[in-house]
Scaffold this active site. Structure first.
Site, PDB file in Angstrom:
ATOM      1  N   TYR A  41     -37.705  45.139  13.080  1.00  8.67           N
ATOM      2  CA  TYR A  41     -37.534  46.218  12.066  1.00  8.67           C
ATOM      3  C   TYR A  41     -37.178  47.515  12.791  1.00  8.67           C
ATOM      4  CZ  TYR A  41     -42.576  46.523  11.576  1.00  8.67           C
ATOM      5  OH  TYR A  41     -43.872  46.770  11.484  1.00  8.67           O
ATOM      6  N   HIS A  48     -47.740  46.800  12.785  1.00 14.31           N
ATOM      7  CA  HIS A  48     -48.750  47.222  11.606  1.00 14.31           C
ATOM      8  C   HIS A  48     -50.076  46.617  12.029  1.00 14.31           C
ATOM      9  CE1 HIS A  48     -50.104  48.103   7.760  1.00 14.31           C
ATOM     10  NE2 HIS A  48     -50.134  46.732   7.294  1.00 14.31           N
ATOM     11  N   ARG A  91     -46.416  54.952  14.620  1.00 16.50           N
ATOM     12  CA  ARG A  91     -47.156  53.841  14.748  1.00 16.50           C
ATOM     13  C   ARG A  91     -46.590  53.305  15.785  1.00 16.50           C
ATOM     14  NH1 ARG A  91     -46.100  49.951  10.720  1.00 16.50           N
ATOM     15  NH2 ARG A  91     -44.900  48.868  12.576  1.00 16.50           N
TER      16      ARG A  91
END
Length: 385
Positions: free
Chosen positions: A289, A280, A276
């Site tokens: 993160y 998100h 990805r």
């Protein structure tokens, strides 16, 4: 030996042995990240490079898919769309899904699979209706044999199994393809869907788009299986893993799994290794993160650039093709842009009209009160003056 030989004897992996349930030792790859064709790998099936016309068609779809992601991202930043889960960098998984399905088959996508939904013939504005916060899903699933993009993780897997099982009972050759992410494999619905599909030999293929993160949780913190494809063994179905940024490999692996299901071979689990590239959603801050260095490692593996390099080196992609594909992508982007820049006039009565086929007395009462307030020109209860 198996516990249920009567089940696997009518298809499945009969004749292959139990080792056939295991995925190949490494993800299937037919075109290297640098764009060079790969020599035949030691995979459990003799996967072949798709023909030139198929790859050129796939490249055009990738160009359009990438432009859709770019346009949607811009519209979110402009406040024209509420939310958009980008599939930037994962487009090959969605393009391959569309190319391997027949129009009579069914696709069950997630909230991140807008590119796949468009590939099924859903119009751009129908595909984006729910993402702009308007009119439910925006399209009729039966018109396109495409399920609604689901936000709850893994629920669409059960829908796919149900539709495929019904098709089998009716004697149809319909196959269902269910998409999910790596996070969905930790859900109970994932287990229920795969177990039912295996026990009842349902013609369905599960494609995990393993993009390494379940929102902010890296895969290593949610599974210690050798690979997600290895989970297939526990259900008694074949598993396979594939480079999710290699469109050629995806077409070969998914195509084989779908034809196997159509021929009575039962379900399969395919894990596509991808990444990805963006957050998100627009509500997420991925820098909290994961590092920029980690993201940078995946840039050279981009599925679009990989296939572009392969086609160019093979003399299959010329300047005219590039211009034509870019123009086609811009038409789609303009349709999305124009549509989302058009104001809509939602009907407040729709809040009640599509909850139940037979509205409850409470809903009828609430709908009546709202209609009365609107006809009297009164402000809605709770509205700010």
């Amino acid at each position: 030996m198996t516990n249920h030989p009567e089940i696997v004897d009518h298809g499945g992996y009969a004749g292959h042995g139990e080792d056939y349930l295991l995925p190949s030792d490494a993800p299937v790859q037919l075109i290297a990240p640098e764009g060079a064709p790969m020599t035949a790998g030691d995979y459990k099936e003799p996967y072949a490079l798709p023909d030139d016309a198929t790859l050129l068609d796939g490249y055009e779809r990738l160009v359009i898919g990438r432009r859709v992601n770019e346009q949607a991202g811009a519209l979110v930043r402009q406040g024209r769309m509420a939310v958009y889960p980008s599939s930037y960098g994962q487009e090959a998984c969605q393009v391959a899904s569309d190319m391997c399905l027949r129009s009579s088959d069914w696709l069950f996508p997630t909230y991140r699979d807008t590119v796949a939904i468009l590939g099924r013939g859903v119009t751009p504005m129908e595909a984006f209706e729910s993402l702009r916060g308007d009119w439910h899903s925006g399209f009729d699933p039966h018109q396109y044999n495409t399920g609604l993009p689901t936000t709850p993780l893994a629920t669409q897997l059960l829908h796919a199994v149900g539709v495929a099982h019904a098709a089998k009972l009716r004697g149809e050759d319909t196959v269902a393809l269910a998409l999910c992410g790596d996070g969905a494999t930790s859900e109970g619905d994932f287990h229920e869907a795969l177990n039912f599909a295996a026990v009842f030999h349902v013609p369905v293929v599960f494609l995990i788009q393993n993009n390494q993160y379940a929102i902010s949780v890296p895969l290593i913190h949610q599974s210690v299986a050798p690979s997600l494809a290895h989970k297939a063994v526990g259900y008694g179905m074949p598993g396979e893993r594939v480079d999710g940024n290699d469109l050629a490999a995806l077409l070969a692996v998914l195509g084989h799994a779908l034809e196997r299901a159509r021929d009575g071979g039962g379900p399969s689990l395919v894990e596509a290794h991808t990444y990805r590239m963006e957050a998100h959603t627009n509500a997420d801050d991925a820098t909290r993160y994961r590092s920029a260095e980690e993201v940078a490692q995946w840039v050279p593996k981009d599925p679009l650039l990989r296939l572009q390099k392969y086609l160019s080196d093979a003399g299959l992609l010329g300047a005219a093709d590039t211009e034509r594909f870019a123009a086609a992508a811009e038409v789609v982007a303009k349709t999305i842009r124009d549509g989302l820049n058009t104001e809509t006039s939602p009907d407040p009565a729709d809040l009640f009209a599509y909850v139940y086929s037979e509205p409850t007395p409470q809903l009828r009462e609430q709908a009546f009160m709202l209609a009365e307030e609107l006809s009297a020109g009164q402000p809605l209860e709770g509205a700010q003056s």
